[in-house]
Design a protein around this motif. Structure first.
Motif, PDB file in Angstrom:
ATOM      1  N   THR A 146     -18.620 -36.972  61.470  1.00 18.93           N
ATOM      2  CA  THR A 146     -18.547 -36.396  62.819  1.00 18.93           C
ATOM      3  C   THR A 146     -17.400 -35.399  62.907  1.00 18.93           C
ATOM      4  O   THR A 146     -16.234 -35.774  62.724  1.00 18.93           O
ATOM      5  N   ARG A 164     -16.888 -43.346  63.814  1.00 17.86           N
ATOM      6  CA  ARG A 164     -18.027 -42.448  63.639  1.00 17.86           C
ATOM      7  C   ARG A 164     -17.706 -41.502  62.490  1.00 17.86           C
ATOM      8  O   ARG A 164     -16.892 -40.584  62.647  1.00 17.86           O
ATOM      9  N   SER A 181     -26.526 -32.718  62.667  1.00 18.85           N
ATOM     10  CA  SER A 181     -26.973 -31.666  63.597  1.00 18.85           C
ATOM     11  C   SER A 181     -26.992 -32.172  65.041  1.00 18.85           C
ATOM     12  O   SER A 181     -27.272 -31.426  65.962  1.00 18.85           O
ATOM     13  N   GLU A 182     -26.666 -33.457  65.210  1.00 19.38           N
ATOM     14  CA  GLU A 182     -26.737 -34.071  66.549  1.00 19.38           C
ATOM     15  C   GLU A 182     -25.433 -33.910  67.322  1.00 19.38           C
ATOM     16  O   GLU A 182     -24.368 -34.283  66.810  1.00 19.38           O
ATOM     17  N   PRO A 183     -25.480 -33.391  68.555  1.00 24.78           N
ATOM     18  CA  PRO A 183     -24.257 -33.356  69.356  1.00 24.78           C
ATOM     19  C   PRO A 183     -23.847 -34.771  69.761  1.00 24.78           C
ATOM     20  O   PRO A 183     -24.703 -35.645  69.925  1.00 24.78           O
ATOM     21  N   THR A 184     -22.546 -34.982  69.871  1.00 31.16           N
ATOM     22  CA  THR A 184     -22.061 -36.311  70.245  1.00 31.16           C
ATOM     23  C   THR A 184     -20.827 -36.145  71.146  1.00 31.16           C
ATOM     24  O   THR A 184     -20.097 -35.162  71.007  1.00 31.16           O
ATOM     25  N   ARG A 214     -20.048 -33.015  66.579  1.00 32.85           N
ATOM     26  CA  ARG A 214     -21.384 -32.951  66.002  1.00 32.85           C
ATOM     27  C   ARG A 214     -21.446 -33.948  64.846  1.00 32.85           C
ATOM     28  O   ARG A 214     -20.573 -33.952  63.967  1.00 32.85           O
TER      29      ARG A 214
END
Ligand SMILES: Cc1cc2nc3c(=O)[nH]c(=O)nc-3n(C[C@H](O)[C@H](O)[C@H](O)COP(=O)(O)OP(=O)(O)OC[C@H]3O[C@@H](n4cnc5c(N)ncnc54)[C@H](O)[C@@H]3O)c2cc1C
Length: 369
Positions: A229, A226, A249-252, A246
């Motif tokens: 990240t 990934r 802007s997306e949490p992962t 992150r």
């Protein structure tokens, strides 16, 4: 009061840079002492290149067997991790005693313990004070401190190379050559590996095209990469860990039994440098073109600690040679890092030498690819 010993050259560290410099300077008749707080031999021989390559040889056997499947090789081959680690130890265990014997044979004194400066030309080690006409800082590098919550759960590459048992789910924090190599070993040994890399690709020191081809192999062996990240926290959950990050802007999140530090290394300079008047510049030793401290001319640096060239073993030995020559002949030698080759020992491995295509283009050079 303990006896106070004096030397022409005191070297802090017993890795590649130290070995090269110590034997050369000793051969010229100087008195030399070497100090290390870990077993003698340094990172490459004990906690880096060499042990890593022993583990890679196991992964290589698996890779070869899989590539020959249906072409004359039959059956499933697997890695016995404890046996592989034991095999690695047959190479690393004898190193410290061999190094100490060689030092003794050459009349170089060995000190065990953490060295710290107590003055411009004095070093304390194990309660003993050592005086030095010259000092070589060859202390190598350590993993860059991680500051996010739960960073204490991350293990270093040193510990990874000592693991007695390989857990089922492994996360690599970072995407340089340590993450690449360790994930190729770990996936071949049967673990599920996820690489969390802040940059937009792995192995940023290598040509993007080459890395692109290699990423197909990562996918084929089941390593999930990934990119883009950033890890923000590690929580303990049900006897394991949840790594939170992150991606843009997306949490992962990704669950893991083991999280490995592969986020880079910085010079190891925990030496009480201020007592010796040794200046730093942006957290690194401030040295001149001869690898000599700009503020304390008795002090030189080499290898990962000097951080002048790329953090690689051949650079450390090159620096060791340069410093030895400058000590013996006066400041006349400058390190030259042009054309330093570098390999990521993935399977297949990739390599780089000299300028990258992008750098050559930026320099306006005329060239053909
Ligand atoms: C996992 C891994 C894989 C690697 N693989 C490769 C590879 O394939 N090829 C390659 O070229 N390079 C590789 N490297 C990098 C290579 O190992 C280093 O660049 C090289 O070993 C640095 O040598 P050095 O002499 O500068 O320092 P080191 O060999 O790190 O020696 C420094 C020594 O100083 C000691 N020390 C530090 N502080 C003190 C103190 N205060 N008092 C006493 N002693 C102290 C340390 O204990 C250490 O033994 C790898 C590194 C790692 C971590």
């Amino acid at each position: 009061m303990s006896e106070r010993k004096a030397y022409d050259l005191v070297i802090i560290g017993s890795g590649t840079a130290a070995q090269v410099a110590s034997f050369r300077v000793r051969a010229a008749g100087w008195s030399v002492a070497v100090i290390d707080h870990l077993p003698f031999g340094g990172t490459c021989a004990l906690r880096g290149c060499d042990p890593k390559k022993m583990l890679i040889s196991g992964a290589e056997a698996i890779d070869m067997a899989r590539r020959m499947r249906g072409r004359g090789a039959a059956g499933e081959l697997g890695i016995d991790w404890p046996e592989l680690i034991a095999f690695k130890r047959t190479f690393t265990d004898p190193v410290p005693a061999n190094h100490e014997r060689r030092y003794a044979e050459h009349g170089i004194d060995a000190f065990h313990g953490k060295a710290r400066f107590t003055g411009r030309d004095t070093i304390e080690v194990g309660g003993q004070t050592v005086e030095a006409r010259h000092v070589l800082i060859a202390t190598g590098a350590r993993p860059v401190p991680l500051t996010f919550p739960g960073a204490g759960h991350v293990i270093t590459s040193d510990r990874f190379l000592e693991l007695e048992r390989l857990p089922a789910q492994v996360v690599m924090v970072g995407g340089g050559y340590i993450a690449a190599e360790f994930s190729h070993i770990t996936a071949r040994a049967g673990a599920k590996v996820t690489v969390l890399q802040r940059a937009d690709r792995m192995l940023t020191r290598f040509e993007p095209e080459l890395v692109g081809w290699l990423m197909e192999k990562f996918a084929e062996i089941g390593v999930e990469v990934r990119t883009g990240t950033a890890v923000e926290a590690i929580d303990e959950v049900d006897g394991g860990f949840r790594v939170r990050g992150r991606a843009g802007s997306e949490p992962t999140t990704v669950d893991a039994d083991l999280v490995v530090h592969a986020a880079g290394r910085v010079p190891d300079l925990d030496l009480n440098l201020s007592a010796a008047g040794i200046a730093l510049e942006n957290g690194r030793l401030a040295h001149n073109e001869f690898l000599q401290s700009v503020s304390n001319p008795a002090v030189y640096a080499a290898g990962d600690a000097a951080a002048k060239g790329p953090p690689l073993t051949p650079v450390s030995s090159h620096d060791g040679r340069v410093v030895a020559a400058n000590l013996l002949e006066g400041n006349r030698h400058r390190p030259d890092y042009r054309g330093v080759p570098s390999v990521a020992f993935t399977l297949p491995p990739i390599a780089a030498v000299g300028m990258s295509e992008a750098a050559a283009r930026a320099a306006g050079l005329a060239f053909r690819v």
